[in-house]
Design an enzyme around this catalytic site. Structure first.
Site, PDB file in Angstrom:
ATOM      1  CG  ASN A 150       6.445  -0.153   5.437  1.00  0.00           C
ATOM      2  OD1 ASN A 150       5.736   0.110   4.463  1.00  0.00           O
ATOM      3  ND2 ASN A 150       5.939  -0.304   6.654  1.00  0.00           N
ATOM      4  CB  ALA A 210      -0.944   0.006   1.201  1.00  0.00           C
ATOM      5  CB  CYS A 233     -21.680 -15.427 -17.437  1.00  0.00           C
ATOM      6  SG  CYS A 233     -21.261 -13.777 -18.066  1.00  0.00           S
ATOM      7  CB  VAL A 274      -6.305  -3.806  -6.515  1.00  0.00           C
ATOM      8  CG1 VAL A 274      -6.132  -5.093  -5.746  1.00  0.00           C
ATOM      9  CG2 VAL A 274      -6.883  -2.712  -5.613  1.00  0.00           C
ATOM     10  CG  PHE A 285      -7.588  -0.685   2.456  1.00  0.00           C
ATOM     11  CD1 PHE A 285      -8.968  -0.667   2.386  1.00  0.00           C
ATOM     12  CD2 PHE A 285      -6.865  -0.543   1.288  1.00  0.00           C
ATOM     13  CE1 PHE A 285      -9.623  -0.535   1.177  1.00  0.00           C
ATOM     14  CE2 PHE A 285      -7.501  -0.406   0.065  1.00  0.00           C
ATOM     15  CZ  PHE A 285      -8.879  -0.399   0.016  1.00  0.00           C
ATOM     16  CD  GLN A 299       0.926  -7.068   0.329  1.00  0.00           C
ATOM     17  OE1 GLN A 299       1.747  -6.196   0.601  1.00  0.00           O
ATOM     18  NE2 GLN A 299       0.291  -7.753   1.261  1.00  0.00           N
ATOM     19  CB  SER A 310       4.360  -4.472   2.052  1.00  0.00           C
ATOM     20  OG  SER A 310       3.503  -5.425   2.648  1.00  0.00           O
ATOM     21  CG  HIS A 332      -4.354  -8.825  -2.684  1.00  0.00           C
ATOM     22  ND1 HIS A 332      -3.689  -8.006  -1.789  1.00  0.00           N
ATOM     23  CD2 HIS A 332      -4.208 -10.087  -2.207  1.00  0.00           C
ATOM     24  CE1 HIS A 332      -3.170  -8.753  -0.812  1.00  0.00           C
ATOM     25  NE2 HIS A 332      -3.469 -10.009  -1.061  1.00  0.00           N
ATOM     26  CB  ILE A 356       8.567   4.127  -2.129  1.00  0.00           C
ATOM     27  CG1 ILE A 356       8.277   3.330  -0.859  1.00  0.00           C
ATOM     28  CG2 ILE A 356       9.013   3.192  -3.247  1.00  0.00           C
ATOM     29  CD1 ILE A 356       7.035   2.468  -0.951  1.00  0.00           C
TER      30      ILE A 356
END
Length: 240
Positions: A207, A19, A126, A99, A30, A97, A182, A115, A226
């Site tokens: 991190n 994240a 379907c 999305v 989150f 991780q 992370s 994820h 980062i």
């Protein structure tokens, strides 16, 4: 040999992003203690298979907001540096991780999305795939009449088997395994850094806050953005 030189000497480098990689683009996370989305909302009621089946209106409202949020932002310089490193053969793959699809937007091709992705939707009935623009346009139904949902792993679902297997294979090849942004608090994804270390890889964890896995790392970098960290590292590589 300083750790800054590890990239140049590693024959197989795998990057693992969480994240913290996305929040630098402006997306909310989150699990942060003060501002994480799950501090404000119960994931079981809006982001689970149960919500999809029994609380579909709230489910769709929440994920439409997330789809719109992803479209509002984009890759930052850290994403672009990783894409450049892949093109130069400095890194071999990315396990993420996240999305948001920002790695691919920046130009990375060898990306394993543990994820899933918010860039795509599929029919719960379907399986037919759609672009996430359907949510932007408030079109929530498949041609078969089924509900469209984001192609991500919801609470109550297992990780995609193909993605998990690919991540496992990449991890086992790694000579250098770099964790970027992370907290390593989500299982089973957080086992990949440990597996890499057990297989003899050097492990680096970058991190903002300490993680419970720091004791296993060869190098730990905290309290650095980062994008700026990768930019500085890239400059050192360019000098060699």
């Amino acid at each position: 040999m300083q750790w800054q030189q590890w990239l140049l000497h590693s024959n197989y480098t795998v990057v693992f992003t969480g994240a913290g990689m996305s929040t630098e683009s402006g997306l909310p996370d989150f699990r942060s203690k003060k501002t994480g989305l799950w501090k404000k909302k119960d994931p079981a009621t809006i982001a689970s298979t149960d919500a999809l089946n029994n609380n579909v209106e709230q489910f769709i409202d929440f994920y439409r907001e997330r789809v719109l949020g992803v479209k509002e932002f984009g890759p930052h310089k850290g994403h672009r540096i990783l894409a450049e490193w892949e093109q130069k053969g400095i890194i071999q793959s990315i396990i993420t991780q996240n999305v948001d699809g920002f790695h691919q937007q920046a130009g990375s091709e060898r990306v394993i999305e543990l994820h899933g992705t918010l860039q795509k939707l599929h029919c719960q009935s379907c399986g037919k795939e759609y672009d996430s623009e359907q949510y932007v346009n408030k079109d929530y139904h498949c041609s078969c009449g089924g509900i469209l949902r984001p192609s991500i792993v919801l609470f109550g679902e297992a990780l995609p088997e193909d993605a998990f297997q690919q991540a496992l294979e990449e991890t086992e090849k790694a000579e250098l395994f770099i964790v970027l942004g992370s907290s390593l608090s989500v299982t089973p994804a957080n086992q990949f850094p440990l597996l890499a270390k057990q297989n003899g890889a050097k492990l680096m964890i970058v991190n903002m806050e300490p993680t419970t896995f720091d004791m296993y790392a060869d190098v730990v970098i905290n309290k650095e953005k980062i994008g700026e960290f990768l930019e500085a590292w890239n400059r050192k590589i360019d000098k060699n």
